[in-house]
Design an enzyme around this catalytic site. Structure first.
Site, PDB file in Angstrom:
ATOM      1  N   ARG A 162       0.805  -1.217   0.000  1.00  0.00           N
ATOM      2  CA  ARG A 162       0.000   0.000   0.000  1.00  0.00           C
ATOM      3  C   ARG A 162       0.842   1.272   0.000  1.00  0.00           C
ATOM      4  NH1 ARG A 162      -3.622  -2.407   4.864  1.00  0.00           N
ATOM      5  NH2 ARG A 162      -1.677  -3.572   5.136  1.00  0.00           N
TER       6      ARG A 162
ATOM      7  N   GLY B 268       1.221 -14.201   6.506  1.00  0.00           N
ATOM      8  CA  GLY B 268       0.463 -13.621   7.608  1.00  0.00           C
ATOM      9  C   GLY B 268       1.280 -13.413   8.866  1.00  0.00           C
TER      10      GLY B 268
ATOM     11  N   ASN C  14      -7.236  -3.067  17.838  1.00  0.00           N
ATOM     12  CA  ASN C  14      -6.017  -3.799  18.190  1.00  0.00           C
ATOM     13  C   ASN C  14      -4.810  -3.044  17.627  1.00  0.00           C
ATOM     14  OD1 ASN C  14      -4.029  -5.762  18.608  1.00  0.00           O
ATOM     15  ND2 ASN C  14      -4.452  -6.695  16.617  1.00  0.00           N
TER      16      ASN C  14
ATOM     17  N   ASN D 221      39.205  28.749  -5.223  1.00  0.00           N
ATOM     18  CA  ASN D 221      39.926  27.616  -4.622  1.00  0.00           C
ATOM     19  C   ASN D 221      40.067  26.425  -5.566  1.00  0.00           C
ATOM     20  OD1 ASN D 221      37.140  27.221  -4.515  1.00  0.00           O
ATOM     21  ND2 ASN D 221      37.302  25.802  -2.780  1.00  0.00           N
TER      22      ASN D 221
ATOM     23  N   SER E 245      36.432  45.064  -0.923  1.00  0.00           N
ATOM     24  CA  SER E 245      35.276  44.554  -1.663  1.00  0.00           C
ATOM     25  C   SER E 245      35.710  43.937  -2.988  1.00  0.00           C
ATOM     26  CB  SER E 245      34.300  45.692  -1.963  1.00  0.00           C
ATOM     27  OG  SER E 245      33.760  46.146  -0.752  1.00  0.00           O
TER      28      SER E 245
HETATM   29  C1  UD1 Z   1      -2.494  -5.875  11.663  1.00  0.00           C
HETATM   30  C2  UD1 Z   1      -3.410  -6.675  12.588  1.00  0.00           C
HETATM   31  C3  UD1 Z   1      -4.582  -5.810  13.011  1.00  0.00           C
HETATM   32  C4  UD1 Z   1      -4.068  -4.540  13.674  1.00  0.00           C
HETATM   33  C5  UD1 Z   1      -3.114  -3.812  12.715  1.00  0.00           C
HETATM   34  C6  UD1 Z   1      -2.476  -2.605  13.356  1.00  0.00           C
HETATM   35  C7  UD1 Z   1      -3.218  -9.039  11.980  1.00  0.00           C
HETATM   36  C8  UD1 Z   1      -3.820 -10.146  11.216  1.00  0.00           C
HETATM   37  N1  UD1 Z   1      -3.869  -7.860  11.889  1.00  0.00           N
HETATM   38  O1  UD1 Z   1      -3.205  -5.565  10.475  1.00  0.00           O
HETATM   39  O2  UD1 Z   1      -5.415  -6.515  13.914  1.00  0.00           O
HETATM   40  O3  UD1 Z   1      -5.153  -3.695  14.002  1.00  0.00           O
HETATM   41  O4  UD1 Z   1      -2.055  -4.704  12.346  1.00  0.00           O
HETATM   42  O5  UD1 Z   1      -1.644  -2.925  14.383  1.00  0.00           O
HETATM   43  O6  UD1 Z   1      -2.222  -9.224  12.646  1.00  0.00           O
HETATM   44  N2  UD1 Z   1       3.992  -8.947   8.358  1.00  0.00           N
HETATM   45  C9  UD1 Z   1       4.947  -9.934   8.224  1.00  0.00           C
HETATM   46  N3  UD1 Z   1       4.644 -11.067   7.530  1.00  0.00           N
HETATM   47  C10 UD1 Z   1       3.430 -11.279   6.967  1.00  0.00           C
HETATM   48  C11 UD1 Z   1       2.449 -10.266   7.105  1.00  0.00           C
HETATM   49  C12 UD1 Z   1       2.758  -9.120   7.802  1.00  0.00           C
HETATM   50  O7  UD1 Z   1       6.053  -9.783   8.727  1.00  0.00           O
HETATM   51  O8  UD1 Z   1       3.250 -12.347   6.356  1.00  0.00           O
HETATM   52  C13 UD1 Z   1       4.318  -7.714   9.088  1.00  0.00           C
HETATM   53  C14 UD1 Z   1       4.231  -6.472   8.249  1.00  0.00           C
HETATM   54  O9  UD1 Z   1       5.499  -6.175   7.685  1.00  0.00           O
HETATM   55  C15 UD1 Z   1       3.819  -5.415   9.245  1.00  0.00           C
HETATM   56  C16 UD1 Z   1       3.019  -6.187  10.265  1.00  0.00           C
HETATM   57  O10 UD1 Z   1       3.377  -7.540  10.121  1.00  0.00           O
HETATM   58  O11 UD1 Z   1       4.914  -4.836   9.898  1.00  0.00           O
HETATM   59  C17 UD1 Z   1       1.523  -6.023  10.051  1.00  0.00           C
HETATM   60  O12 UD1 Z   1       1.137  -6.428   8.758  1.00  0.00           O
HETATM   61  P1  UD1 Z   1      -0.005  -5.643   7.993  1.00  0.00           P
HETATM   62  O13 UD1 Z   1      -0.278  -6.375   6.741  1.00  0.00           O
HETATM   63  O14 UD1 Z   1       0.310  -4.221   7.894  1.00  0.00           O
HETATM   64  O15 UD1 Z   1      -1.247  -5.864   8.983  1.00  0.00           O
HETATM   65  P2  UD1 Z   1      -2.485  -4.912   9.180  1.00  0.00           P
HETATM   66  O16 UD1 Z   1      -3.406  -5.080   8.020  1.00  0.00           O
HETATM   67  O17 UD1 Z   1      -2.042  -3.548   9.484  1.00  0.00           O
HETATM   68 CA    CA Z   2      -0.099  -2.482   9.417  1.00  0.00          CA
END
Ligand code: UD1
Ligand code: CA
Length: 454
Positions: A15, A81, A173, A388, A407
């Site tokens: 995004r 995830g 959360n 320089n 000057s």
């Molecule tokens: C997540 C939470 C949500 C919370 C929000 C803000 C989950 C399923 N959802 O959503 O409840 O409100 O954060 O805090 O946890 N990442 C990985 N590996 C992956 C996927 C993600 O390392 O496979 C990392 C991303 O780099 C990021 C973080 O986890 O730093 C969160 O991932 P992101 O996809 O942004 O989750 P949100 O949709 O924000």
């Molecule tokens: Ca996030």
């Protein structure tokens, strides 16, 4: 009780629409993920494990350069995830700690103090999971905290799968958790995939509840801590919130800000008491400002130190050293290695690079000084230039104390001008000038009457 931690930063960050990994986008001058690391580091007993994936090499390089051995890494090759991501750290951490703190690399506003309290609550309540939430109006994309009638946490429901009723919940959360470590390693393996085929850390809450385990939630008072970064609108919101947080700390410590919304002070900057910052001032990198200074308006200082009682307006300085009681601007540019000693005066349109100007030296108008060592009480006339550069190499210029440069003098380096010497207006000086000598003309030659110059 040993505390380990995992910080998730393997997501694609789609995004952001960027070739730079999300973790490395700067927030108040520092990569987003550094903020997350700085919050975690003081609270844990083992180096945090940063989980990376997409663009991982770049993130690892930058983090290793800044943090060295204090941070370790795990690779999540496929982004399946947030629950799956935590498992990438299992080999490194399983059996090493009682409590596992999990935070997300894209939640940079969380304070270290908040994490300390989270760990404390987790410890005191003996919970299996302690999570964090904020109540308010957050931008889209956050999981909702579902509670039962008695107020106990039941589940975290992701926006994509929430019912219209659940979408109305205003408790979100924010993804800082403490887990009973052993329970978590066991339970991650039991997570079921979401409709999208991902394994969500958030599902651990429902799992724990179904097993009759204790889940606590810590509701944060400052909703700004819940700001996360998914896109560049979020990034701008965080920048604004972080700027306000830092500026407020400096105001409470005795620094005046005129129109603080327009003033940016990066994290590593220090500012002395009774200094006043004017609108559109940017203090960046390792800049330090002494007491009783007036900086701005429209001034940018990067890796620059300033003493006490100095006044700098409408100017830019990079890697410069500015003493006390200096007045500078409007419209000056100090570049790398510029040193202005105490009581130096720089008027309008002066550029100084890799040069020292001694105490009480004045350079009022339209000058360029490069690779020069200039003594004290020197007067540098309007339009003076150190020539320089001969197209290949930079050459030095030395100017003795109490010298008067007329000057529009061209100082053709390499060149030495003695103490109390003078150059006439428009002189092109190609040869060294002894002490107490006046030179005039093109090319400049000594003139007997050393008092006759302008
Ligand atoms: C997540 C939470 C949500 C919370 C929000 C803000 C989950 C399923 N959802 O959503 O409840 O409100 O954060 O805090 O946890 N990442 C990985 N590996 C992956 C996927 C993600 O390392 O496979 C990392 C991303 O780099 C990021 C973080 O986890 O730093 C969160 O991932 P992101 O996809 O942004 O989750 P949100 O949709 O924000
Ligand atoms: Ca996030």
């Amino acid at each position: 009780m040993t505390i380990a931690s995992v910080i998730l930063a393997a997501g694609l960050g789609k995004r952001m629409h960027s070739s730079l990994p999300k973790a490395l986008h700067p927030l108040l001058g520092k990569p987003i993920v550094f903020h997350a690391l700085d919050a975690v580091l003081p609270q844990v007993d083992l180096p945090p494990v940063l989980v990376t994936g997409y663009g991982g090499e770049r993130v690892r390089e930058e983090v290793a350069r800044a943090y060295g051995e204090r941070v370790s890494f795990a690779l999540q090759a496929e982004q399946l995830g947030t629950g799956h991501a935590v498992r990438s750290a299992e080999d490194q951490l399983r059996g090493k700690a009682d409590i596992l703190l999990v935070t997300f690399g894209d939640m940079p506003m969380l304070r270290s103090e908040t994490l300390r309290r989270l760990i404390q609550i987790h410890h005191e309540t003996g919970s299996t999971i302690t999570m964090t939430s904020v109540i308010g109006d957050l931008p889209r994309g956050f999981g909702r905290v579902v509670r039962s009638a008695d107020g106990k946490v039941r589940a975290i429901v992701e926006e994509a799968v929430a019912t219209p009723e659940q979408l109305k919940i205003r408790e979100y959360n924010i993804s800082a958790y403490c887990f009973d470590a052993e329970w978590m390693w066991q339970s991650l393996a039991e997570l079921k995939p979401s409709p999208k085929g991902e394994f969500y850390i958030t599902d651990l809450v429902e799992l724990a509840i179904s097993q009759g385990k204790g889940v606590e939630s810590m509701v944060l008072e400052d909703a700004a801590e819940g700001l996360g970064i998914n896109n560049r609108v979020d990034l701008a919101d965080c920048e604004r919130a972080m700027r306000a947080r830092v500026n407020r700390q400096w105001m409470l410590a005795g620094v005046s800000f005129l129109d603080p919304d327009t003033i940016t002070v990066e994290m590593d900057v220090t500012i002395g008491q009774d200094t006043v910052l004017y609108p559109n001032t940017y203090l960046r990198g390792k800049t330090s400002i002494g007491e009783n200074c007036a900086i701005g308006p429209d001034t940018t200082l990067l890796h620059t130190s300033v003493g006490d009682y100095s006044v700098i307006q409408y100017s830019v300085a990079e890697k410069a050293t500015i003493g006390s009681h200096v007045s500078m601007g409007p419209f000056c540019h100090l570049r790398g290695g510029a040193i202005l000693q105490d009581y130096v005066h720089l008027g309008n349109f002066g550029e100084v690079k890799d040069s020292t100007l001694g105490e009480h030296t004045k350079m009022g108008h339209f000058s360029y000084i490069g690779n020069a060592t200039i003594g004290r009480d020197v007067n540098i006339g309007a339009g003076t230039i150190t020539c320089n550069y001969d197209g290949k190499t930079k050459h030095p210029t030395e100017i003795g104390d109490e010298t008067f440069i007329g000057s529009d003098t061209m100082l053709v380096a390499p060149l030495k001008i003695g103490k109390r010497a003078k150059t006439g207006a428009g002189a092109v000086v190609t040869h060294d000038v002894p002490d107490d000598t006046l030179v005039v003309g093109v090319p400049a030659r000594p003139k007997e009457r050393k008092d006759h110059c302008d």
